[in-house]
Design a protein around this motif. Structure first.
Motif, PDB file in Angstrom:
ATOM      1  N   LEU A  93       0.826  -1.207   0.000  1.00 12.60           N
ATOM      2  CA  LEU A  93       0.000   0.000   0.000  1.00 12.60           C
ATOM      3  C   LEU A  93       0.858   1.255   0.000  1.00 12.60           C
ATOM      4  O   LEU A  93       0.634   2.179  -0.800  1.00 12.60           O
ATOM      5  N   LEU A  94       1.844   1.298   0.893  1.00 11.92           N
ATOM      6  CA  LEU A  94       2.729   2.463   0.944  1.00 11.92           C
ATOM      7  C   LEU A  94       3.569   2.494  -0.325  1.00 11.92           C
ATOM      8  O   LEU A  94       4.245   1.536  -0.674  1.00 11.92           O
ATOM      9  N   GLY A  95       3.516   3.602  -1.021  1.00 10.57           N
ATOM     10  CA  GLY A  95       4.228   3.719  -2.284  1.00 10.57           C
ATOM     11  C   GLY A  95       3.313   3.738  -3.492  1.00 10.57           C
ATOM     12  O   GLY A  95       3.746   4.127  -4.580  1.00 10.57           O
ATOM     13  N   LEU A  96       2.050   3.323  -3.326  1.00 11.28           N
ATOM     14  CA  LEU A  96       1.107   3.457  -4.433  1.00 11.28           C
ATOM     15  C   LEU A  96       0.874   4.941  -4.720  1.00 11.28           C
ATOM     16  O   LEU A  96       0.789   5.761  -3.809  1.00 11.28           O
ATOM     17  N   VAL A  97       0.778   5.284  -5.989  1.00 15.69           N
ATOM     18  CA  VAL A  97       0.618   6.681  -6.408  1.00 15.69           C
ATOM     19  C   VAL A  97      -0.774   6.855  -7.012  1.00 15.69           C
ATOM     20  O   VAL A  97      -1.180   6.080  -7.879  1.00 15.69           O
ATOM     21  N   HIS A  98      -1.490   7.865  -6.535  1.00 14.78           N
ATOM     22  CA  HIS A  98      -2.814   8.181  -7.075  1.00 14.78           C
ATOM     23  C   HIS A  98      -2.616   9.063  -8.308  1.00 14.78           C
ATOM     24  O   HIS A  98      -2.195  10.214  -8.195  1.00 14.78           O
ATOM     25  N   LEU A  99      -2.925   8.521  -9.490  1.00 15.95           N
ATOM     26  CA  LEU A  99      -2.700   9.250 -10.741  1.00 15.95           C
ATOM     27  C   LEU A  99      -3.891  10.102 -11.161  1.00 15.95           C
ATOM     28  O   LEU A  99      -3.732  11.261 -11.549  1.00 15.95           O
ATOM     29  N   ARG A 100      -5.076   9.484 -11.139  1.00 21.41           N
ATOM     30  CA  ARG A 100      -6.262  10.146 -11.688  1.00 21.41           C
ATOM     31  C   ARG A 100      -7.488   9.801 -10.840  1.00 21.41           C
ATOM     32  O   ARG A 100      -7.529   8.754 -10.196  1.00 21.41           O
ATOM     33  N   ASN A 101      -8.468  10.689 -10.918  1.00 18.95           N
ATOM     34  CA  ASN A 101      -9.722  10.450 -10.211  1.00 18.95           C
ATOM     35  C   ASN A 101     -10.857  11.068 -11.022  1.00 18.95           C
ATOM     36  O   ASN A 101     -10.774  12.237 -11.425  1.00 18.95           O
ATOM     37  N   THR A 102     -11.904  10.287 -11.258  1.00 14.44           N
ATOM     38  CA  THR A 102     -13.083  10.787 -11.958  1.00 14.44           C
ATOM     39  C   THR A 102     -14.321  10.434 -11.144  1.00 14.44           C
ATOM     40  O   THR A 102     -14.519   9.274 -10.774  1.00 14.44           O
ATOM     41  N   ILE A 103     -15.136  11.428 -10.860  1.00 15.03           N
ATOM     42  CA  ILE A 103     -16.375  11.248 -10.113  1.00 15.03           C
ATOM     43  C   ILE A 103     -17.541  11.658 -11.003  1.00 15.03           C
ATOM     44  O   ILE A 103     -17.511  12.733 -11.627  1.00 15.03           O
ATOM     45  N   THR A 150     -13.968   6.471 -10.250  1.00 20.86           N
ATOM     46  CA  THR A 150     -12.842   5.628 -10.649  1.00 20.86           C
ATOM     47  C   THR A 150     -11.557   6.326 -10.243  1.00 20.86           C
ATOM     48  O   THR A 150     -11.297   7.466 -10.655  1.00 20.86           O
ATOM     49  N   SER A 151     -10.771   5.669  -9.388  1.00 21.16           N
ATOM     50  CA  SER A 151      -9.454   6.174  -9.005  1.00 21.16           C
ATOM     51  C   SER A 151      -8.400   5.278  -9.636  1.00 21.16           C
ATOM     52  O   SER A 151      -8.441   4.058  -9.453  1.00 21.16           O
ATOM     53  N   THR A 152      -7.489   5.866 -10.374  1.00 18.56           N
ATOM     54  CA  THR A 152      -6.421   5.110 -11.032  1.00 18.56           C
ATOM     55  C   THR A 152      -5.143   5.226 -10.214  1.00 18.56           C
ATOM     56  O   THR A 152      -4.687   6.335  -9.908  1.00 18.56           O
ATOM     57  N   MET A 153      -4.581   4.075  -9.861  1.00 18.03           N
ATOM     58  CA  MET A 153      -3.400   4.001  -9.022  1.00 18.03           C
ATOM     59  C   MET A 153      -2.225   3.444  -9.808  1.00 18.03           C
ATOM     60  O   MET A 153      -2.402   2.688 -10.785  1.00 18.03           O
ATOM     61  N   TRP A 238     -23.163  26.422 -11.264  1.00 17.64           N
ATOM     62  CA  TRP A 238     -22.880  25.102 -10.697  1.00 17.64           C
ATOM     63  C   TRP A 238     -24.201  24.356 -10.588  1.00 17.64           C
ATOM     64  O   TRP A 238     -25.002  24.623  -9.692  1.00 17.64           O
ATOM     65  N   PRO A 239     -24.472  23.409 -11.479  1.00 18.73           N
ATOM     66  CA  PRO A 239     -25.786  22.763 -11.513  1.00 18.73           C
ATOM     67  C   PRO A 239     -25.999  21.806 -10.343  1.00 18.73           C
ATOM     68  O   PRO A 239     -25.048  21.280  -9.775  1.00 18.73           O
ATOM     69  N   SER A 240     -27.264  21.595 -10.011  1.00 18.95           N
ATOM     70  CA  SER A 240     -27.603  20.647  -8.959  1.00 18.95           C
ATOM     71  C   SER A 240     -27.844  19.250  -9.522  1.00 18.95           C
ATOM     72  O   SER A 240     -28.028  18.303  -8.767  1.00 18.95           O
ATOM     73  N   GLY A 241     -27.838  19.112 -10.844  1.00 16.48           N
ATOM     74  CA  GLY A 241     -28.112  17.835 -11.487  1.00 16.48           C
ATOM     75  C   GLY A 241     -26.857  17.047 -11.792  1.00 16.48           C
ATOM     76  O   GLY A 241     -25.840  17.168 -11.111  1.00 16.48           O
ATOM     77  N   PRO A 242     -26.890  16.232 -12.856  1.00 18.63           N
ATOM     78  CA  PRO A 242     -25.747  15.377 -13.207  1.00 18.63           C
ATOM     79  C   PRO A 242     -24.476  16.183 -13.452  1.00 18.63           C
ATOM     80  O   PRO A 242     -24.506  17.261 -14.035  1.00 18.63           O
ATOM     81  N   LEU A 243     -23.370  15.599 -12.998  1.00 20.46           N
ATOM     82  CA  LEU A 243     -22.092  16.303 -13.027  1.00 20.46           C
ATOM     83  C   LEU A 243     -20.966  15.275 -13.076  1.00 20.46           C
ATOM     84  O   LEU A 243     -21.040  14.241 -12.417  1.00 20.46           O
ATOM     85  N   ARG A 244     -19.948  15.537 -13.882  1.00 21.30           N
ATOM     86  CA  ARG A 244     -18.755  14.679 -13.893  1.00 21.30           C
ATOM     87  C   ARG A 244     -17.525  15.556 -13.666  1.00 21.30           C
ATOM     88  O   ARG A 244     -17.365  16.589 -14.310  1.00 21.30           O
ATOM     89  N   VAL A 245     -16.667  15.125 -12.745  1.00 25.51           N
ATOM     90  CA  VAL A 245     -15.462  15.884 -12.415  1.00 25.51           C
ATOM     91  C   VAL A 245     -14.250  14.969 -12.551  1.00 25.51           C
ATOM     92  O   VAL A 245     -14.100  14.004 -11.808  1.00 25.51           O
ATOM     93  N   SER A 246     -13.401  15.269 -13.526  1.00 28.65           N
ATOM     94  CA  SER A 246     -12.170  14.496 -13.709  1.00 28.65           C
ATOM     95  C   SER A 246     -10.988  15.283 -13.175  1.00 28.65           C
ATOM     96  O   SER A 246     -11.033  16.512 -13.043  1.00 28.65           O
ATOM     97  N   CYS A 247      -9.917  14.562 -12.861  1.00 28.95           N
ATOM     98  CA  CYS A 247      -8.744  15.203 -12.270  1.00 28.95           C
ATOM     99  C   CYS A 247      -7.522  14.337 -12.513  1.00 28.95           C
ATOM    100  O   CYS A 247      -7.586  13.113 -12.377  1.00 28.95           O
ATOM    101  N   GLN A 248      -6.413  14.972 -12.913  1.00 35.51           N
ATOM    102  CA  GLN A 248      -5.121  14.301 -13.032  1.00 35.51           C
ATOM    103  C   GLN A 248      -4.182  14.937 -12.012  1.00 35.51           C
ATOM    104  O   GLN A 248      -4.013  16.161 -11.986  1.00 35.51           O
ATOM    105  N   PHE A 249      -3.585  14.108 -11.166  1.00 37.12           N
ATOM    106  CA  PHE A 249      -2.667  14.612 -10.155  1.00 37.12           C
ATOM    107  C   PHE A 249      -1.266  14.692 -10.739  1.00 37.12           C
ATOM    108  O   PHE A 249      -0.779  13.736 -11.341  1.00 37.12           O
ATOM    109  N   LYS A 250      -0.600  15.820 -10.527  1.00 34.13           N
ATOM    110  CA  LYS A 250       0.697  16.055 -11.158  1.00 34.13           C
ATOM    111  C   LYS A 250       1.762  16.345 -10.101  1.00 34.13           C
ATOM    112  O   LYS A 250       2.132  15.462  -9.353  1.00 34.13           O
ATOM    113  N   LYS A 251       2.263  17.556 -10.023  1.00 39.81           N
ATOM    114  CA  LYS A 251       3.353  17.850  -9.097  1.00 39.81           C
ATOM    115  C   LYS A 251       2.831  17.992  -7.665  1.00 39.81           C
ATOM    116  O   LYS A 251       1.750  18.537  -7.440  1.00 39.81           O
ATOM    117  N   PRO A 252       3.602  17.510  -6.670  1.00 42.07           N
ATOM    118  CA  PRO A 252       3.141  17.614  -5.277  1.00 42.07           C
ATOM    119  C   PRO A 252       3.057  19.067  -4.817  1.00 42.07           C
ATOM    120  O   PRO A 252       3.819  19.932  -5.259  1.00 42.07           O
TER     121      PRO A 252
END
Length: 291
Positions: A93-103, A150-153, A238-252
């Motif tokens: 577990l320690l050392g896994l890197v969280h690359l991307r997250n989409t909600i 979906t979280s990509t590790m 900012w709508p109250s209905g359907p919404l998708r939020v993607s994210c790519q994690f880069k520099k700390p």
């Protein structure tokens, strides 16, 4: 189909799972690693609690009748940790890197609404950097899926048969018309850990972060995403209905620190990025889509 671990009302306790997380795994120096089919469910997850109030405060969300779009991630975190510390899971577990997250939020979820959370390991892929795999989470209410993530590790394990990629000049960073400064205090890692359960040492203190090769503690990626969304929620449209939020994690983002939240709004959504203080490198970038 994998056998599913079932929890009713109360998720697995975190302290024993962190105890398992520090135990060494068998050496996995070879390339032939296959992740098992693992799944877990939490029935009747409670969306309203003192922790929700604290989470809103730490991340900057305004309290309301609906939970923040990132809150189910916190509710599901003990299930994530449970799967990643199972004996059958071959990676440390320690050392896994969280690359991307989409909600994806199919509708707003009311405070106090009971959810069924389901978490499973998704597909894996070998890349030049190592093994990438996904953690897939769904939240259902009254039998209908209302939220997905979906979280990509990444488990770093360079392919010895692949020649190192040539050093390339990074592309020119595109900046957007709207910007606001973000001050990130040194205790934010500990504050977020308290409400999220994510007590990875790289986020807690400079001394513990140095043991993992960082000069100072770094902000949680999911705090950075949540805080960015909390600010953007207050910018209108900012709508109250359907919404998708993607994210790519880069520099700390080192703590304490200053960043710039930079965004542009279009008819179908909003592009956003959290940049360093100079505005020339991203800590994260993503897109918000309403549909």
């Amino acid at each position: 189909m994998p056998d599913t671990l079932i929890y009713q009302n109360t998720p697995p306790a975190l302290l024993p799972l962190y105890g398992k997380a520090i135990l060494p795994k068998k050496s996995n120096s070879g390339a032939d690693i296959t992740l098992p089919k693992l799944a877990a469910e939490l029935l009747c997850a409670h969306t309203s609690s003192h922790d929700l109030n604290q989470y809103e405060r730490v991340c900057g969300f305004r309290p309301g009748n609906h939970i923040p779009i990132t809150w189910p991630h916190i509710l599901a975190f003990p299930l994530h940790l449970k799967l990643l510390t199972e004996k059958a899971f071959p990676l440390p577990l320690l050392g896994l890197v969280h690359l991307r997250n989409t909600i994806t939020r199919h509708r707003a979820i009311g405070v106090g609404e009971a959810l069924k959370l389901h978490v499973c390991l998704g597909e894996q892929e070998r890349t030049s950097r190592g093994i990438e795999f996904s953690l897939i989470t769904t939240a259902s209410s009254a039998g209908t899926v209302v939220w997905e993530e979906t979280s990509t590790m990444l488990f770093r394990q360079p392919n010895q048969q692949t020649e190192p990629a040539a050093t390339q000049t990074p592309p020119t960073l595109e900046t957007y018309p709207d910007t606001t400064d973000v001050e990130v205090p040194e205790p934010i890692g500990r504050q977020y850990a308290k409400v999220s359960g994510d007590s990875n040492p790289i986020h807690m203190h400079a001394l513990s972060a140095k043991a993992f090769g960082f000069p100072r503690a770094i902000a949680h990626g999911m705090w950075s995403k949540a805080h960015a969304l909390a600010i953007l929620e207050q910018q209108g449209e900012w709508p109250s209905g359907p919404l998708r939020v993607s994210c790519q994690f880069k520099k700390p983002l080192f703590l304490p620190g200053t960043a710039q939240l930079n965004w542009r709004t279009e008819k179908s959504g909003r592009d956003y990025q959290l940049l360093n203080a100079r505005g020339d490198a991203p800590h994260l970038s993503g897109r918000i889509e309403w549909f």
